[in-house]
Design a protein around this motif. Structure first.
Motif, mmCIF file in Angstrom:
data_model
loop_
_atom_site.group_PDB
_atom_site.id
_atom_site.type_symbol
_atom_site.label_atom_id
_atom_site.label_comp_id
_atom_site.label_asym_id
_atom_site.label_seq_id
_atom_site.Cartn_x
_atom_site.Cartn_y
_atom_site.Cartn_z
ATOM 1 N N GLU A 210 -14.177 1.817 -71.140
ATOM 2 C CA GLU A 210 -14.971 2.146 -69.914
ATOM 3 C C GLU A 210 -14.613 1.186 -68.920
ATOM 4 O O GLU A 210 -14.450 -0.188 -68.892
ATOM 5 C CB GLU A 210 -16.574 1.650 -70.337
ATOM 6 C CG GLU A 210 -16.877 2.610 -71.510
ATOM 7 C CD GLU A 210 -18.398 1.944 -71.825
ATOM 8 O OE1 GLU A 210 -19.130 1.890 -71.107
ATOM 9 O OE2 GLU A 210 -18.609 2.415 -73.121
ATOM 10 N N ASP A 211 -14.383 1.541 -67.579
ATOM 11 C CA ASP A 211 -14.007 0.562 -66.388
ATOM 12 C C ASP A 211 -15.253 -0.111 -66.147
ATOM 13 O O ASP A 211 -16.382 0.149 -66.030
ATOM 14 C CB ASP A 211 -13.864 1.557 -65.400
ATOM 15 C CG ASP A 211 -13.289 1.007 -64.031
ATOM 16 O OD1 ASP A 211 -12.486 -0.310 -64.177
ATOM 17 O OD2 ASP A 211 -13.352 1.344 -62.995
ATOM 18 N N GLN B 90 -10.723 -3.362 -71.331
ATOM 19 C CA GLN B 90 -11.320 -2.085 -71.256
ATOM 20 C C GLN B 90 -10.837 -1.523 -69.852
ATOM 21 O O GLN B 90 -10.482 -0.378 -69.373
ATOM 22 C CB GLN B 90 -12.580 -1.660 -71.442
ATOM 23 C CG GLN B 90 -12.880 -1.882 -72.990
ATOM 24 C CD GLN B 90 -14.302 -1.317 -73.409
ATOM 25 O OE1 GLN B 90 -14.655 -0.262 -73.142
ATOM 26 N NE2 GLN B 90 -15.038 -2.180 -74.386
ATOM 27 N N SER B 91 -10.998 -2.265 -68.701
ATOM 28 C CA SER B 91 -10.935 -1.985 -67.387
ATOM 29 C C SER B 91 -9.355 -1.575 -67.191
ATOM 30 O O SER B 91 -9.034 -0.615 -66.583
ATOM 31 C CB SER B 91 -11.372 -3.051 -66.443
ATOM 32 O OG SER B 91 -12.754 -3.132 -66.477
ATOM 33 N N LYS C 180 -16.141 -2.705 -68.240
ATOM 34 C CA LYS C 180 -16.895 -3.087 -69.320
ATOM 35 C C LYS C 180 -16.403 -4.515 -69.604
ATOM 36 O O LYS C 180 -17.023 -5.512 -69.910
ATOM 37 C CB LYS C 180 -16.573 -2.183 -70.609
ATOM 38 C CG LYS C 180 -17.219 -2.603 -71.717
ATOM 39 C CD LYS C 180 -18.695 -2.341 -71.912
ATOM 40 C CE LYS C 180 -19.448 -2.511 -73.289
ATOM 41 N NZ LYS C 180 -20.657 -1.893 -73.368
ATOM 42 N N ASP C 181 -15.177 -4.697 -69.611
ATOM 43 C CA ASP C 181 -14.458 -6.127 -69.789
ATOM 44 C C ASP C 181 -13.032 -5.877 -69.256
ATOM 45 O O ASP C 181 -12.655 -4.851 -69.073
ATOM 46 C CB ASP C 181 -14.425 -6.752 -71.183
ATOM 47 C CG ASP C 181 -13.982 -5.782 -72.245
ATOM 48 O OD1 ASP C 181 -12.841 -5.160 -71.958
ATOM 49 O OD2 ASP C 181 -14.445 -5.361 -73.363
ATOM 50 N N HIS D 104 -8.357 1.559 -69.035
ATOM 51 C CA HIS D 104 -8.964 2.795 -68.169
ATOM 52 C C HIS D 104 -8.140 2.979 -67.026
ATOM 53 O O HIS D 104 -7.929 4.128 -66.685
ATOM 54 C CB HIS D 104 -10.382 2.488 -67.759
ATOM 55 C CG HIS D 104 -11.095 3.566 -67.293
ATOM 56 N ND1 HIS D 104 -11.173 3.718 -65.797
ATOM 57 C CD2 HIS D 104 -11.796 4.513 -67.802
ATOM 58 C CE1 HIS D 104 -11.795 4.934 -65.458
ATOM 59 N NE2 HIS D 104 -12.350 5.421 -66.557
#
Length: 331
Positions: free
Chosen positions: A209-210, A216-217, A212-213, A220
């Motif tokens: 998820e962009d 994850q960014s 999120k951290d 993404h």
């Protein structure tokens, strides 16, 4: 231990003339195996299929932001490109922005796979440069990270800060400690993992998820760059490019040498990794196409699918003499 499974067959007339075996794993967002063929624990070199993992430190370190890297450049960092002008022009501009040149690469020269680029070199009596190497985008990313870290020029050495960062990211996203490495065709270390580990890593990219951290960014951004610029990830006529364009939803695809292939399916939060035992590219392309059809993201009638799935084999007179077909167990 489970042995390799039949994945692709080569038919001529009424019988299968050759068979390619291998291993394939589909993982869900939790990292659990949804389906598998062969041995999920098989130790593998993911080769160029790991490039989006190798690009994670480029973003997580802040280097991508500091140098204002675009989605095109991130796609090239994940690419095994044809050496066409659309690839080499962009990589040359990237190098120039760093104040560097072709001699700063450590990937080695390569004759371009792109016909126009190759013929242009021949007509000009010029030798290929390192920028023509299919991995030059990845190496531009390595150089960017090395410059950002203030590290030395030998960025492909296993003990260099760039490669240490790549190993740390690799072990974290695969969820496994790597037992070692081999040197890839572009001179960078290629770390060993299990096929399950590689599929787990791709599922983690799919679930990222962009915002999120940092991890994850970065994941993404990388898969989105690949999907947005499939022509930069490989090139015209290549399976990665054509199949990404053909899928009915965003799917990031990446081949690797010696019969490797991965897929990142964000809408399904799934990852795929496969390895053909004998290293055959034709079998890897047929198998990944079959798995995409199995999951409902690729129409088997699409020209890009038909070119690899039940693809005709023609002789020198153009007569269809056989077909490349997936094993019935894949469909």
């Amino acid at each position: 231990m489970t042995g390799p499974a039949p994945l692709t067959e080569i038919w001529r007339g009424p019988m299968a003339e050759s068979r390619h075996t291998g291993h394939a794993v589909i993982c869900d967002g939790s990292g659990e195996i949804v389906e598998a063929w062969g041995n999920p624990a098989e130790a593998v070199y993911p080769r160029s299929s790991a490039k989006m993992i190798q690009a994670l430190p480029l973003i997580e370190s802040g280097a991508a932001g500091a140098y204002g890297l675009t989605a095109e450049q991130l796609a090239l960092a994940c690419a095994s490109h044809n050496g066409a002008a659309i690839h080499t022009d962009r990589v040359k501009a990237w190098l120039a922005d760093l104040g560097l040149g072709d001699d700063d690469f450590r990937c080695g020269p390569q004759v371009p796979d792109d016909d126009a680029a190759r013929f242009a070199l021949i007509r000009a009596y010029e030798a290929p440069c390192q920028v023509h190497n299919n991995c030059s985008g990845k190496h531009a990313g390595f150089l960017t990270l090395a410059q950002h870290l203030g590290a030395g020029p030998e960025y492909v050495e296993p003990d260099h800060p760039v490669q240490k960062a790549c190993l740390a990211a690799f072990e974290e996203v695969t969820g496994e400690e790597s037992p070692g490495y081999g040197i890839d065709g572009c001179s960078a270390p290629n770390f060993i993992t299990s096929l399950h580990g590689m599929a787990r890593a791709m599922a983690r990219f799919a679930c990222a998820e962009d915002g999120k951290d940092a991890r994850q960014s970065a994941q993404h951004r990388l898969w989105q760059a690949m999907v947005a610029h499939p022509e930069l990830v490989a090139g015209e006529g290549r399976a990665c490019t054509e199949l990404m364009r053909a899928c009915s939803e965003p799917v990031a695809l990446k081949t690797g040498a010696e019969g490797f292939f991965i897929a990142i399916l964000p809408s399904r939060q799934m990852g795929i990794a496969l390895k053909i035992t004998d290293g055959a590219t034709r079998a890897a392309e047929c198998t990944i196409a079959a798995l995409l059809v199995r999951l409902g993201v690729l129409d088997p009638g699409h020209p890009a699918a038909r070119a690899r799935l039940n693809a005709p084999i023609r002789n020198r007179r153009g007569i269809e003499t056989g077909r490349i077909v997936p094993d019935a167990g894949l469909l």
